[in-house]
Design an enzyme around this catalytic site. Structure first.
Site, mmCIF file in Angstrom:
data_model
loop_
_atom_site.group_PDB
_atom_site.id
_atom_site.type_symbol
_atom_site.label_atom_id
_atom_site.label_comp_id
_atom_site.label_asym_id
_atom_site.label_seq_id
_atom_site.Cartn_x
_atom_site.Cartn_y
_atom_site.Cartn_z
ATOM 1 N N GLY A 63 0.860 -1.018 0.030
ATOM 2 C CA GLY A 63 -0.008 0.006 -0.002
ATOM 3 C C GLY A 63 0.988 1.323 0.060
ATOM 4 O O GLY A 63 0.648 2.329 -0.795
ATOM 5 N N ASP A 64 1.987 1.163 0.823
ATOM 6 C CA ASP A 64 2.759 2.224 0.774
ATOM 7 C C ASP A 64 3.371 2.637 -0.417
ATOM 8 O O ASP A 64 3.705 3.956 -0.877
ATOM 9 C CB ASP A 64 4.270 2.251 1.813
HETATM 10 N N1 LIG Z 1 -2.729 -10.206 -5.133
HETATM 11 C C1 LIG Z 1 -2.153 -9.115 -5.696
HETATM 12 N N2 LIG Z 1 -1.906 -9.341 -6.970
HETATM 13 C C2 LIG Z 1 -1.311 -8.034 -7.459
HETATM 14 N N3 LIG Z 1 -1.059 -7.047 -6.799
HETATM 15 C C3 LIG Z 1 -1.432 -6.828 -5.658
HETATM 16 C C4 LIG Z 1 -1.922 -7.985 -4.914
HETATM 17 N N4 LIG Z 1 -2.196 -7.735 -3.595
HETATM 18 C C5 LIG Z 1 -1.512 -6.457 -3.552
HETATM 19 N N5 LIG Z 1 -1.091 -5.936 -4.670
HETATM 20 C C6 LIG Z 1 -0.805 -4.701 -5.008
HETATM 21 O O1 LIG Z 1 -0.542 -3.933 -3.777
HETATM 22 C C7 LIG Z 1 -1.405 -2.800 -3.606
HETATM 23 C C8 LIG Z 1 -1.709 -2.580 -2.295
HETATM 24 O O2 LIG Z 1 -2.433 -3.371 -1.771
HETATM 25 P P1 LIG Z 1 -3.630 -3.506 -0.703
HETATM 26 O O3 LIG Z 1 -3.826 -4.821 -0.087
HETATM 27 O O4 LIG Z 1 -4.860 -3.028 -1.246
HETATM 28 O O5 LIG Z 1 -3.241 -2.259 0.291
HETATM 29 P P2 LIG Z 1 -2.481 -2.109 1.650
HETATM 30 O O6 LIG Z 1 -1.280 -2.817 1.650
HETATM 31 O O7 LIG Z 1 -2.618 -0.745 2.151
HETATM 32 O O8 LIG Z 1 -3.457 -2.881 2.389
HETATM 33 C C9 LIG Z 1 -2.463 -2.951 -4.785
HETATM 34 O O9 LIG Z 1 -2.970 -1.912 -5.054
HETATM 35 C C10 LIG Z 1 -1.761 -3.684 -5.739
HETATM 36 O O10 LIG Z 1 -0.882 -2.862 -6.588
HETATM 37 O O1 LIG Z 2 1.476 2.595 11.794
HETATM 38 P P1 LIG Z 2 0.806 1.142 11.850
HETATM 39 O O2 LIG Z 2 -0.527 1.233 11.248
HETATM 40 O O3 LIG Z 2 0.987 0.156 12.809
HETATM 41 O O4 LIG Z 2 1.574 0.156 10.557
HETATM 42 C C1 LIG Z 2 3.027 0.106 10.556
HETATM 43 C C2 LIG Z 2 3.387 -1.099 9.324
HETATM 44 O O5 LIG Z 2 2.916 -0.595 8.291
HETATM 45 C C3 LIG Z 2 4.039 -0.928 7.402
HETATM 46 O O6 LIG Z 2 4.241 0.397 7.049
HETATM 47 C C4 LIG Z 2 3.406 -1.532 6.050
HETATM 48 O O7 LIG Z 2 2.246 -1.123 5.753
HETATM 49 P P2 LIG Z 2 1.350 -1.426 4.249
HETATM 50 O O8 LIG Z 2 1.537 -2.955 4.298
HETATM 51 O O9 LIG Z 2 -0.153 -0.884 4.614
HETATM 52 O O10 LIG Z 2 1.723 -0.770 2.898
HETATM 53 C C5 LIG Z 2 5.129 -1.703 8.001
HETATM 54 O O11 LIG Z 2 6.237 -1.309 7.516
HETATM 55 C C6 LIG Z 2 4.863 -1.336 9.326
HETATM 56 O O12 LIG Z 2 5.196 -2.348 10.157
#
Ligand SMILES: Nc1ncnc2c1ncn2[C@@H]1O[C@H](COP(=O)(O)OP(=O)(O)O)[C@@H](O)[C@H]1O
Ligand SMILES: O=P(O)(O)OC[C@H]1O[C@](O)(COP(=O)(O)O)[C@@H](O)[C@@H]1O
Length: 303
Positions: free
Chosen positions: A248-249
């Site tokens: 997500g980041d």
């Molecule tokens: N199964 C997957 N296949 C392809 N891309 C993925 C998949 N899961 C995550 N991603 C990529 O990671 C991004 C962020 O994932 P997501 O789970 O929606 O957000 P977060 O990490 O903030 O929970 C998606 O927009 C996509 O680009």
């Molecule tokens: O501040 P929070 O919500 O505890 O999240 C911190 C965690 O999120 C992350 O930044 C990962 O975030 P995402 O998987 O949502 O991109 C990790 O590096 C870290 O451990």
């Protein structure tokens, strides 16, 4: 300059255990440590995509030194305020499923908070501030709103990648961009979002409330970019997810790298999605080469 704010950084301790058994002694087949926290991940992705940023927040102890040294080693600017407790360690357990345990983080005093807020006095309207991640328990929950008020006075664009109550708080200040995933968006509206249509409907409501751009990531199901003029939906490339921490980041980092390079919103959105998937498909954060390789697989449609 892009300033990334991580109020509660971490050392992400990523451990792989092949046959995990609760209540038994388990041994790792692989483990690694990375600086973590959402703003820090965005700074690292920006650097990989050739864009400078300055990472701000609070760090402390041996884990805090690890974070600062790691960023210095990658030539990423940082200006953290030192606190006396240790920066938290977040455990990312990879078994047949992914389990995360995120720590609480150290205390931040009023004086340290004031020192941090002073940093915003040197910013101006050409800067972008990214607010990302959880708020340490000792800081007021209104801290993001406070930062956004300062930014508003200085006409600084604010991007927020936050969830839960913090997301509710930042909405009232009309951020330039937010990037909830579909679960976070659903939580905000106390509903379960299961389709692109649902996500579009709720993202539109946020735009009506004054958020300029809403990116909703839906993991393997695609992503949306919604503004008051148009909405785009993107597919995500096919591949094996190896590590979704920081995916997500990476969407935010990819988008900001292109936006700050004056690319169109559509192109920035595509690069954001490619960056998210490139991170999901690798053990670490995406590299520029990986993002470029996935880019042709991403199609964006207006809806
Ligand atoms: N199964 C997957 N296949 C392809 N891309 C993925 C998949 N899961 C995550 N991603 C990529 O990671 C991004 C962020 O994932 P997501 O789970 O929606 O957000 P977060 O990490 O903030 O929970 C998606 O927009 C996509 O680009
Ligand atoms: O501040 P929070 O919500 O505890 O999240 C911190 C965690 O999120 C992350 O930044 C990962 O975030 P995402 O998987 O949502 O991109 C990790 O590096 C870290 O451990």
């Amino acid at each position: 300059m892009i300033y990334t704010v991580t109020l509660n950084p971490s050392v992400d301790y990523i451990v792989r255990v092949e046959q995990f058994e609760l209540g038994s002694l388990n041994r790792t087949s692989e483990d690694s440590k990375f600086p973590g926290g959402k703003g820090i991940n965005v700074s690292r992705v920006l650097k990989r995509l050739g864009v400078e940023s300055n990472a701000l927040g609070f760090i402390g102890g041996f884990t805090g030194s690890f974070v600062a040294d790691f960023l210095s080693g990658e030539n990423i600017q940082h200006n953290f305020i030192k606190v006396s407790g240790d920066t938290r360690i977040n455990v990312k357990l990879k078994t047949d499923v992914e389990t995360e345990i995120n720590g609480v983080g150290p205390s931040v005093s009023e004086e340290q908070l004031n020192q941090f807020l002073q940093l915003f006095q040197h910013m101006n309207q050409d800067d972008i501030v990214l607010l990302a991640g959880s708020i340490p328990g000792t800081l007021p929950t209104s801290i993001y709103q406070k930062i956004m008020t300062i930014c508003k006075e200085k006409e600084i664009k604010v991007v927020a990648d936050v969830s839960g109550d913090a997301l509710k708080e930042v909405l009232s200040e009309k951020p330039f961009l937010i990037k909830p995933n579909h679960h976070e968006l659903g939580e905000l509206f106390e509903t379960n979002i299961q389709s692109v249509e649902d996500a579009h409907k709720y993202a539109k409501q946020l735009v009506k409330q004054g958020v300029k751009h809403v990116i909703v990531s839906m993991a393997g199901e695609g992503a949306l970019l919604v503004t008051d003029e148009f909405s785009y939906v993107a597919n995500v490339p096919k591949g094996k997810v190896l590590n979704s921490v920081g995916a997500g980041d990476s969407v935010v980092g990819g988008f900001l790298s292109a936006f700050s390079d004056n690319k169109s919103l559509e192109e920035a959105f595509k690069i954001g999605v490619a960056s998210g998937s490139a991170t999901a498909f690798s053990l670490e954060l995406c590299t520029k080469k990986e993002v470029e390789e996935l880019l042709p697989q991403i199609e964006v449609f207006k809806i």
